[in-house]
Write a protein that holds these residues in place. Structure first.
Motif, mmCIF file in Angstrom:
data_model
loop_
_atom_site.group_PDB
_atom_site.id
_atom_site.type_symbol
_atom_site.label_atom_id
_atom_site.label_comp_id
_atom_site.label_asym_id
_atom_site.label_seq_id
_atom_site.Cartn_x
_atom_site.Cartn_y
_atom_site.Cartn_z
ATOM 1 N N UNK A 211 -65.599 -2.482 78.135
ATOM 2 C CA UNK A 211 -65.289 -2.860 76.623
ATOM 3 C C UNK A 211 -64.951 -4.384 76.780
ATOM 4 N N UNK A 212 -65.335 -4.892 75.745
ATOM 5 C CA UNK A 212 -64.979 -6.551 75.630
ATOM 6 C C UNK A 212 -63.650 -6.652 75.141
ATOM 7 N N UNK A 213 -63.012 -7.883 75.502
ATOM 8 C CA UNK A 213 -61.546 -8.062 75.293
ATOM 9 C C UNK A 213 -61.534 -9.178 74.007
ATOM 10 N N UNK A 214 -61.120 -8.764 72.997
ATOM 11 C CA UNK A 214 -60.966 -9.675 71.964
ATOM 12 C C UNK A 214 -60.148 -10.982 72.205
ATOM 13 N N UNK A 215 -60.312 -12.095 71.879
ATOM 14 C CA UNK A 215 -59.896 -13.465 72.075
ATOM 15 C C UNK A 215 -58.254 -13.342 71.783
ATOM 16 N N UNK A 216 -57.665 -12.687 71.004
ATOM 17 C CA UNK A 216 -56.278 -12.780 70.731
ATOM 18 C C UNK A 216 -55.564 -11.757 71.584
ATOM 19 N N UNK A 217 -56.381 -11.106 72.223
ATOM 20 C CA UNK A 217 -55.504 -10.093 73.132
ATOM 21 C C UNK A 217 -55.764 -10.378 74.758
ATOM 22 N N UNK A 218 -56.470 -11.544 75.059
ATOM 23 C CA UNK A 218 -56.515 -11.913 76.379
ATOM 24 C C UNK A 218 -55.082 -11.978 77.213
ATOM 25 N N UNK A 219 -54.418 -12.805 76.510
ATOM 26 C CA UNK A 219 -53.270 -13.101 77.303
ATOM 27 C C UNK A 219 -52.395 -12.090 77.508
#
Length: 231
Positions: A211-219
C-alpha cells in the motif's frame, strides 16, 4: 482458539496439554494440537494463536528454525519457548517471544506463563459484531489485516475471511478502538501486526501486499510505528 505444542518429548507434551486444558477449562473453543514428529506439519497450519515450541528439537528442524518461519507467517502468534537447557534462554531473546518455560522448573514457570497468557488473551482477543448482507457475525479485532473504503462500504480483510459492510471508516475505527491500527491513506487502514515493512512511502504486509502511504499520513505513520515497536 488454536494452541499448538511442538516438542519431541511425548510424555511432556501430553502433560502440558492436560495442564493447559485444566487452566483454561472455561474456554469453549480451545483446540490443542500436539506435534511430536514430522515437524514440517507446522508448515501446513493455517491458523495459530499460541504455540509452545521446544527450542532444542532433536531433528533437522530446530526450534529456532521453526520459530523464524512461524513469526514470519503468523506475526500475531504468541510464541512460548520450552527447553531442558537454561542456556537456550539467551538465543531465544533474539525472537519476539512471549515467555520461556524451563522444563527443570516446570511447575513454577508454567503457573507464571499461563497466568500472563490468560491476562494477555483477555485484553487482546476482543471481538466485534459486524453485519454483512443482513447477517451478524463476530470477528476478532486482532485478526483484521487491513480495512479499505469502497464507495459507501468497508472491505475488511482478516486472516481467513473477507467481509464487506455498510459503515464509514471513522465509525468503524471508533468501534474497534485499537492502537495497532493506523490510517495510511484516505481510504486505507492497516494493522501493524501484519506489516512486514513500513516506510514513509509504502507499507508491505506479510503476504507481500503493498500500500502506498498518502503524503499527509507519512509523519504520523512513522511516529506510531516507532511506538508500536517499543511496546
Amino acid at each position: 482458539m488454536n494452541f499448538y505444542i511442538v516438542d519431541d518429548d511425548r510424555p511432556f507434551s501430553q502433560k502440558l496439554k492436560e495442564d493447559i486444558n485444566l487452566y483454561f477449562n472455561d474456554v469453549d473453543d480451545l483446540n490443542i494440537t500436539i506435534i511430536n514428529e514430522s515437524f514440517e506439519k507446522i508448515l501446513d497450519v493455517k491458523m495459530m494463536n499460541v504455540i509452545f515450541l521446544d527450542v532444542d528439537l532433536n531433528t533437522t528442524y530446530t526450534g529456532l528454525n521453526l520459530a523464524t518461519y512461524i513469526q514470519h507467517n503468523f506475526p500475531n502468534v504468541i510464541l512460548i519457548f520450552i527447553s531442558n537447557h537454561d542456556e537456550f534462554v539467551f538465543p531465544a531473546l533474539s525472537f519476539n517471544i512471549f515467555q520461556f518455560i524451563r522444563k527443570n522448573n516446570y511447575n513454577n514457570d508454567l503457573n507464571t506463563v499461563l497466568s500472563q497468557l490468560n491476562k494477555h488473551l483477555s485484553e487482546n482477543n476482543k471481538k466485534i459484531i459486524i453485519q454483512q448482507n443482513g447477517r451478524k457475525t463476530s470477528i476478532q479485532i486482532n485478526e483484521i489485516k487491513f480495512i479499505m473504503v469502497m464507495g459507501h462500504d468497508l472491505f475488511i480483510k482478516t486472516i481467513n475471511s473477507d467481509y464487506t459492510i455498510v459503515s464509514s471508516l471513522k465509525k468503524f475505527m471508533e468501534k474497534i478502538n485499537n492502537i495497532n491500527f493506523i490510517q495510511i491513506q484516505k481510504n486505507v487502514v492497516i494493522n501493524f501486526n501484519y506489516a512486514k515493512e513500513v516506510k514513509t512511502t509504502k507499507v508491505i504486509l506479510v503476504d507481500n501486499q503493498e500500500f502506498n502511504v498518502g503524503r499527509i499520513y507519512k509523519q504520523n505513520l512513522m511516529k506510531q510505528y516507532e511506538e508500536f515497536l517499543l511496546k
